[in-house]
Design an enzyme around this catalytic site. Structure first.
Site, PDB file in Angstrom:
ATOM      1  N   GLY A 179      19.814 -16.604 -12.390  1.00 31.19           N
ATOM      2  CA  GLY A 179      20.067 -15.592 -11.373  1.00 31.19           C
ATOM      3  C   GLY A 179      20.145 -16.189  -9.983  1.00 31.19           C
ATOM      4  O   GLY A 179      19.736 -17.328  -9.735  1.00 31.19           O
ATOM      5  N   GLU A 207      -7.555  -8.018   3.885  1.00 33.36           N
ATOM      6  CA  GLU A 207      -7.091  -6.822   4.580  1.00 33.36           C
ATOM      7  C   GLU A 207      -7.690  -5.610   3.909  1.00 33.36           C
ATOM      8  O   GLU A 207      -8.354  -5.713   2.858  1.00 33.36           O
ATOM      9  CB  GLU A 207      -5.562  -6.736   4.561  1.00 33.36           C
ATOM     10  CG  GLU A 207      -4.985  -6.649   3.174  1.00 33.36           C
ATOM     11  CD  GLU A 207      -3.460  -6.735   3.145  1.00 33.36           C
ATOM     12  OE1 GLU A 207      -2.854  -6.124   2.257  1.00 33.36           O
ATOM     13  OE2 GLU A 207      -2.883  -7.430   4.006  1.00 33.36           O
ATOM     14  N   HIS A 230       1.953  -2.808   1.978  1.00 29.55           N
ATOM     15  CA  HIS A 230       1.573  -3.256   0.649  1.00 29.55           C
ATOM     16  C   HIS A 230       1.237  -2.051  -0.221  1.00 29.55           C
ATOM     17  O   HIS A 230       0.649  -1.074   0.239  1.00 29.55           O
ATOM     18  CB  HIS A 230       0.314  -4.138   0.705  1.00 29.55           C
ATOM     19  CG  HIS A 230       0.545  -5.494   1.285  1.00 29.55           C
ATOM     20  ND1 HIS A 230       1.685  -6.221   1.069  1.00 29.55           N
ATOM     21  CD2 HIS A 230      -0.244  -6.258   2.072  1.00 29.55           C
ATOM     22  CE1 HIS A 230       1.578  -7.374   1.698  1.00 29.55           C
ATOM     23  NE2 HIS A 230       0.422  -7.424   2.327  1.00 29.55           N
TER      24      HIS A 230
END
Length: 725
Positions: free
Chosen positions: A59, A251, A294
């Site tokens: 790919g 985070e 996220h």
């Protein structure tokens, strides 16, 4: 803990990883005394010995990435194309992963396929017992990943990094499996584990400029449930002879930072001279109830905030910083305090760089991000239903919603929710529904995704609800309610299903009310599952503004913020709230800074730092994540969103390019000025891929743009401009 045999071979491998023979995966076999998946932790130790294959090898993305990795020194031995054969890039192409394992004997596989193909690719790698599996694709549905983790927990051969992760890279061993920006890395002796890709690049760049370099960098990714967590990485770094110190980049979302703090506290007690550890946490200013770019960047019920993570790590003896650009200087300080020779470490890093003919190139071609079509994904990844829609859906699963009861002696909280640490779904329960007590009383009871809620999990949850001694009819209703919730959760691919319960005084019936239903967009955007459910968007399920739609169509996460100043650190106050467009316009006008950032982690940290650096009353106007690969068109749309907020006085563009090209960002800024007639001052900080080209484009444009490569200098300029100096 690793088994004795695994520890022995882990140590043996660390001594011979650069030039020694490959260690076969069966040496890390399962001990019946340990969780089988835990015994795969040593598979993270990659280096020059690591034989790498690519799934999706032929790919476009895999080809570009393989060329770059091979040129850097990665030992790529071939790849897989389903039902394919022949050669690609001069390397063998096999029709299946099992065939590749038999013929090429790989230690690791990088999966470079679109999200709707990634689940099958990961499963194929697990079934073929590939020792290390790196999944970089974004937007793999959560329920697909929970099924994958159910498979992983029942075996002892394969270790997963990801999904939605930049990957893993050994700068010492010249092995890269992922899409990290190679010019930023240099061989050295600092180990890094990070959730955020862009913040990890910032960290790497700071260490490289300081001459310390990196040993092993593990990006665990930003998904709700990660295949590898911080504690897994810390166990590797503890025994890695190349790693002299450790950095954690965390985070908001989940509890892995708190678990790391517990591990570090124990580690510092066990060793007389433990390796020094520093950390940064992003998300102090994140508004509650929002997915911050996220998939996993949101605080679940009972999970720690950015502030609690900061405090936990600091209490464990970790040196905290507020921005990763500071790590270079900070690591030298804490290395020296630990008694380690900074000069010796710098010389060793320099020698490793020379020995491996390390050269910095600033114009390497970048592979394209994984997508299923030319249409950008919506990064929102969530669908919240209205109260009426929730009640109708629950009724279809034999859960009848009532109005909040009056006069009930007690209320309870129940639902199905991800257990991030157990990497599974769980029953979430609390013996109270009082909002002020709920976070402290809630507990999660995990169970296997493929089996559904176990008898033990249901019994434990019922006991914690304090309903184990309820009348038999009520207790049976609670048990049936858990099963009904799980059926809905499983069939409709929810992220969270929560309801409140009350025991009727008159009838001993369980009353259910106040539902909270939260579904995963990726099941629809990536695989087109649940069209009927997600069609509810267009029938009023969400209060969607014009800016919301514009951002979603461009693949941007844009969240306006109220301008309550906060402090990112141990004295952080209550988080800011999200401001609807109408509310933003009605607030007293203040000069705020509009932020345009690539990557959720970097965007979170940017708004945190602006709050600490700027004068009181001035702050960031918004959170804006352009996504993994920003284009010129994306930048123009981002400017449109930011400048639609009348509070914005200065625009701050903060880019650290990995997949994102700095020259393309620069072209987008020039285009925005020309097409939109930008009248506000713009501060641009560009680092990473093609940074010199991007900076030159802006400096030669003749536009009123202030260009920097240093973060602190750029933030200082924003402060000057917003204060009118």
């Amino acid at each position: 803990m690793l088994s004795q045999q695994a520890r022995y071979w882990h140590k043996h491998l660390s001594r011979r990883r650069h030039h020694g023979p490959r260690i076969h995966r069966t040496l890390f076999s399962t001990s019946p005394r340990h969780n089988g998946y835990d015994d795969t932790i040593p598979n993270l130790r990659i280096g020059s010995h690591t034989r790498v294959i690519f799934q999706g090898f032929t790919g476009k993305q895999a080809t570009a990435n393989a060329k770059e990795s091979i040129a850097w020194g990665t030992n790529v031995v071939g790849g897989v194309k389903p039902n394919g054969s022949g050669e690609h890039l001069g390397l063998p192409v096999l029709p299946s992963v099992r065939a590749a394992v038999e013929q090429l004997k790989p230690d690791a596989t990088g999966i470079y396929v679109a999200a709707h193909q990634a689940t099958a690719a990961i499963e194929e790698a697990i079934e073929a017992e590939v020792p290390l599996i790196i999944a970089v694709a974004e937007h793999i549905p959560l329920h697909d990943m929970m099924r994958i983790h159910s498979m992983l927990q029942s075996q002892s051969k394969s270790r997963l990094v990801g999904a939605n992760a930049p990957g893993i890279i050994s700068a010492i061993g010249r092995c890269r499996i992922g899409f990290q920006p190679l010019p930023t890395f240099s061989p050295g002796h600092i180990g890094i584990v990070a959730k955020s890709g862009t913040l990890s690049y910032e960290t790497v760049g700071s260490l490289t400029r300081a001459g310390l370099g990196q040993s092993l960098c593990i990006a665990v990714g930003g998904d709700v449930i990660a295949g590898t967590n911080f504690v897994d990485a810390l166990k590797v770094f503890e025994h890695d002879e190349d790693t002299e110190a450790i950095i954690i980049v965390g985070e908001l979302g989940g509890t892995t930072e708190e678990e790391a703090a517990d591990w570090i506290a124990d580690y510092r007690k066990r060793l007389k001279n433990p390796k020094p550890i520093a950390a940064v946490i992003g998300g102090f200013q994140a508004p509650p109830g929002k997915v911050m770019g996220h998939a996993g960047a949101w605080v679940g019920l009972g999970e720690g905030t950015a502030e609690s993570k900061y405090k936990a790590l600091e209490s464990a003896g970790v040196t905290m910083v507020d921005h990763p650009a500071k790590f270079g200087g900070v690591m030298k300080e804490i290395l020296a305090k630990s008694g380690r020779s900074v000069r010796k470490i710098e010389l060793s890093a320099a020698q490793a760089q020379q020995r491996r003919s390390y050269h910095i190139s600033r114009s390497l071609p970048r592979p394209l991000p994984t997508t299923t079509s030319s249409t950008s994904f919506q990064q929102r990844r969530s669908l919240h239903l209205t109260a009426d829609q929730s009640a109708n859906l629950l009724k279809a699963y034999n859960i009848n919603i009532t109005t909040p009861p009056e006069g009930s002696p007690s209320t309870h909280y129940l639902g199905i929710s991800p257990h991030r640490s157990a990497r599974s779904p769980s029953i979430i329960a609390a013996p109270t529904a009082n909002p002020s007590h709920l976070p402290q009383r809630v507990r999660r009871f995990p169970f296997d995704y493929r089996q559904g809620p176990s008898r033990d999990a249901i019994t434990a949850a019922t006991a914690h609800l304090q309903l184990d001694t309820a009348p038999p009819r009520s207790k049976a209703q609670v048990i049936q309610l858990i099963h009904n919730l799980w059926t809905l959760y499983h069939e409709k691919e929810a992220i969270d299903l929560h309801i409140r319960l009350a025991l009727s005084v008159e009838t001993d019936e369980i009353l259910t009310y106040d539902p909270y239903l939260f579904f995963d967009d990726a099941a629809f955007t990536s695989t087109k599952r649940h069209r009927d459910l997600h069609a509810l968007r267009s029938s009023g399920s969400l209060t969607t503004t014009t800016t919301d739609l514009e951002a979603q169509q461009a693949g941007i996460v844009y969240i306006p913020l109220r301008c309550t100043p906060l402090f990112a650190g141990t004295t952080a106050k209550k988080p800011t709230q999200t401001a609807p467009s109408s509310q933003v316009q009605s607030e007293p006008r203040k000069l705020l800074i509009g932020t345009l950032v690539n990557g959720a982690g970097l965007a979170l940290n940017t708004i945190d730092v602006l709050h600490t650096r700027l004068a009181p009353g001035t702050s960031a106007a918004n959170f804006l994540d352009t996504g993994g690969k920003a284009t010129a068109a994306t930048i123009q749309t981002s400017f449109s969103l930011i400048l639609s907020d009348e509070r914005v006085g200065v625009v701050f563009v903060n880019i650290f390019g990995g997949l994102t090209l700095c020259d393309m960002i620069a072209e987008g800024i020039v285009l925005a000025f020309r097409e939109m007639g930008v009248r506000k001052p713009v501060v641009v900080r560009l680092r990473g891929t093609n940074e010199e080209v991007g900076q030159r484009v802006l400096r030669e444009s003749g536009l009123p743009v202030f260009v920097y490569d240093g973060f602190e200098e750029a933030v200082g300029k924003c402060g000057e401009l917003v204060c009118g100096r």
